[in-house]
Scaffold this motif. Structure first.
Motif, PDB file in Angstrom:
ATOM      1  N   LEU A  44      45.578  84.411   7.016  1.00  0.00           N
ATOM      2  CA  LEU A  44      44.257  84.233   6.431  1.00  0.00           C
ATOM      3  C   LEU A  44      43.954  82.769   6.146  1.00  0.00           C
ATOM      4  O   LEU A  44      44.714  82.102   5.422  1.00  0.00           O
ATOM      5  N   PRO A  45      42.862  82.231   6.668  1.00  0.00           N
ATOM      6  CA  PRO A  45      42.514  80.829   6.388  1.00  0.00           C
ATOM      7  C   PRO A  45      42.205  80.590   4.918  1.00  0.00           C
ATOM      8  O   PRO A  45      42.488  79.505   4.392  1.00  0.00           O
ATOM      9  N   GLU A  46      41.641  81.584   4.228  1.00  0.00           N
ATOM     10  CA  GLU A  46      41.251  81.389   2.836  1.00  0.00           C
ATOM     11  C   GLU A  46      42.434  81.290   1.886  1.00  0.00           C
ATOM     12  O   GLU A  46      42.275  80.879   0.728  1.00  0.00           O
ATOM     13  N   THR A  47      43.636  81.666   2.337  1.00  0.00           N
ATOM     14  CA  THR A  47      44.820  81.567   1.476  1.00  0.00           C
ATOM     15  C   THR A  47      45.829  80.561   2.009  1.00  0.00           C
ATOM     16  O   THR A  47      46.985  80.566   1.606  1.00  0.00           O
ATOM     17  N   ALA A  48      45.393  79.680   2.891  1.00  0.00           N
ATOM     18  CA  ALA A  48      46.300  78.672   3.468  1.00  0.00           C
ATOM     19  C   ALA A  48      46.933  77.812   2.389  1.00  0.00           C
ATOM     20  O   ALA A  48      48.104  77.413   2.493  1.00  0.00           O
ATOM     21  N   SER A  49      46.200  77.525   1.327  1.00  0.00           N
ATOM     22  CA  SER A  49      46.736  76.661   0.266  1.00  0.00           C
ATOM     23  C   SER A  49      47.949  77.293  -0.412  1.00  0.00           C
ATOM     24  O   SER A  49      48.875  76.575  -0.830  1.00  0.00           O
TER      25      SER A  49
ATOM     26  N   HIS B 101      46.953  94.536   1.951  1.00  0.00           N
ATOM     27  CA  HIS B 101      46.250  93.298   1.627  1.00  0.00           C
ATOM     28  C   HIS B 101      46.802  92.750   0.316  1.00  0.00           C
ATOM     29  O   HIS B 101      47.218  93.513  -0.567  1.00  0.00           O
TER      30      HIS B 101
ATOM     31  N   GLN C 163      50.468  88.585   5.530  1.00  0.00           N
ATOM     32  CA  GLN C 163      50.142  88.178   4.156  1.00  0.00           C
ATOM     33  C   GLN C 163      51.356  88.255   3.236  1.00  0.00           C
ATOM     34  O   GLN C 163      51.230  88.489   2.036  1.00  0.00           O
TER      35      GLN C 163
ATOM     36  N   GLU D 188      51.261  85.672   0.340  1.00  0.00           N
ATOM     37  CA  GLU D 188      50.206  85.985  -0.614  1.00  0.00           C
ATOM     38  C   GLU D 188      50.605  87.171  -1.505  1.00  0.00           C
ATOM     39  O   GLU D 188      50.302  87.186  -2.703  1.00  0.00           O
TER      40      GLU D 188
END
Length: 539
Positions: free
Chosen positions: A72-77, A228, A267, A270
């Protein structure tokens, strides 16, 4: 007939109803405290549970439209931040080199506690069935095992008891509740069915958490079938609510998450991050993972068609990518990586035993050398085999979390490379799916969720992969390599009739199982879970 004077009554909170039959002792598990916790969890989390279940369907639709799973790009951090780690290993969960799995009936509970394993996965999910008696008596049996008061006498008169009541010498209990997709129809809050998983969790917490802490361990859980990281956040919030309600310090609960769905493989970090205060690691669940591949990519053609179930080994490229990434992810964050199931049941046939023990030893050797900290077995007779392998690799170390596997580099394409899986689709494999699926379902409907079939301990994941493969082969017009026939609904129905005549017992015993199996295996629309409609068939 039950004596009405012996039937317990419940102290029900406002808005809570219990419709399951009550037996003596049930009121101790279905306590007001437990029912209040169920009500609180339901009222605070049920809308989000339904949102997450709906979101699963959005993923399937996106893949049907040509999108692919990816990191997921939104959780790369979160993935790129090397500073965070999960909580330190909890008491009783430092050394997990061999974990026994099994349902929570009274006999199995005693056998598991006497098995010599370091951990017992006390299964209220796939090795169990959500029969009402199992829902209540499972937590009762775990409570009695922790208290050291459990005993059992079989109908034949054989007596079972713990070898010791010293919890330090017994396996650490890690209970697996049901997944987010399953309801509990016997307990409602404000007229709504509750989450089966939250019911299992709350009953266990209220019955045993204090006893577990007094024994120097704690309330620990295995979390199944998440798809998820927001589903992991939902569990984390449930843990916080329960700890606050029971006056237990936050972080006392620990959870190991099964990475047994295709979306979850993308994921892993995450999921650990969401549960980091409560996290105890990740586990590689083989059969459910294969089932999830089919379910998630069911509309995408032959590139995602799997060969015969028994031909798919953990050495397939996509499975190597999945397990190596799991070890790398866990150890990067200080978490345990737990390997997959050895489902073999020791046989009276020494030749069968010899071959099986060799396969199990090789499988566990691969896991230990890959960096796993422990692995699963399904029978007490396999505990020593697994223990010996991990002893050789670990030596005096309790785990190998320090083996960070920085050599591992896994891409999304590696995880998606299903077409590189060696093997063929054969009539023998089709018959095997029908055979195991029918035998398992027939037993599941009677209330038993762990079934010995052909020297293997099978659970609900078995039936799911079996019927899913049949559906996948029909819907991709797969040709059987050994007979040249195309897999069709008519062929499957004919083979079902043939296979039923070869199964143990009377063929009439399989009528309901046959109906349920065909209802999902040859249906036009794919059913996400076989156990959902099957649950409605239960009393």
């Amino acid at each position: 007939m039950t004596d009405p004077s012996q039937t317990p009554s419940l102290d029900l909170p406002d808005g809570v109803a219990v419709t399951g039959a009550l037996k003596p002792g049930y009121e101790q598990i279905l306590s007001r405290q437990a029912l209040e916790l169920i009500a609180t969890l339901h009222r605070e989390l049920e809308p989000r549970r339904q949102e997450r279940l709906a979101a699963r369907q959005e993923v399937v639709r996106a893949i049907a439209d040509g999108e692919d799973l990816d990191f997921l790009p939104e959780t790369a951090s979160i993935r790129e931040d090397d500073s965070w780690r999960v909580a330190e290993h909890a008491p009783g969960l430092v050394d997990r080199r061999v974990e026994m799995t099994g349902p929570t009936d009274r006999k199995m509970t005693i056998n598991a506690m006497n098995s010599g394993a370091r951990v017992w996965l006390a299964d209220q999910e796939d090795a169990n069935t959500p029969l009402w008696e199992n829902v209540v008596e499972g937590p009762m049996n775990l409570r009695d095992a922790i208290a050291g008061t459990i005993s059992f006498t079989s109908p034949e008169g054989k007596e079972y008891a713990l070898k010791t009541t010293d919890q330090a010498q017994l396996p650490t209990i890690v209970m697996r509740p049901r997944g987010w997709h399953l309801d509990e129809k016997h307990i409602t809050v404000d007229g709504e069915r509750t989450s089966g998983g939250l019911v299992d969790f709350a009953l266990s917490m209220c019955a045993s958490a204090t006893l577990q802490l007094e024994a120097g361990k704690g309330p620990y859980f295995y979390l199944p079938k998440m798809e998820h990281y927001l589903e992991a956040r939902l569990w984390n919030d449930a843990f916080t609510i329960a700890q606050d309600a029971l006056g237990i310090p936050r972080g006392t609960i620990r959870a190991t998450c099964l990475i047994e769905t295709y979306p979850a493989a993308f994921q892993m970090e995450e999921i650990l991050y969401e549960l980091r205060e409560h996290s105890a690691g990740l586990n590689a669940g083989r059969w459910d993972y294969l089932f999830s591949i089919i379910k998630t990519y069911r509309t995408r053609g032959r590139d995602f068609v799997l060969p015969d179930r028994n031909a798919v080994t953990m050495t397939a490229p996509m499975m190597r990518a999945y397990t190596n990434l799991l070890v790398r992810t866990c150890h990067k964050r200080g978490a345990h990586a737990i390997g997959g199931m050895a489902a073999f049941i020791p046989s009276k046939d020494e030749e069968v035993n010899k071959a099986a023990f060799e396969k199990v030893t090789a499988d566990k050797q691969r896991e230990a050398e890959d960096g796993f900290d422990g692995s699963w077995v399904a029978h007490p007779g396999m505990v020593q085999t697994c223990l010996d392998v991990f002893d050789r690799v670990l030596g005096d170390r309790p785990n190998q979390v320090d083996n960070t596997r920085e050599d591992v580099q896994v891409t999304a394409a590696d995880l998606l490379d299903v077409k590189a899986t060696p093997g063929e689709v054969t009539e023998q494999g089709l018959r095997a799916n029908i055979d195991v699926g029918l035998q398992y379902l027939a037993t599941w409907l009677t209330g038993r969720g762990a079934v010995g079939i052909h020297n293997l301990m099978e659970d609900a994941a078995t039936a799911e992969i079996s019927r899913s493969q049949v559906w996948q082969w029909i819907n991709n017009d797969i040709t059987l390599t050994d007979t040249g026939e195309v897999v069709t609904q008519e062929l499957v129905e004919r083979l079902v009739d043939e296979v039923v005549t070869t199964l143990p017992g009377d063929a009439s015993n399989y009528e309901e199982a046959k109906r349920l199996f065909l209802a999902v295996a040859v249906a036009d629309e794919y059913a996400d879970f076989l156990t959902v409609p099957a649950y409605e068939e239960m009393p």
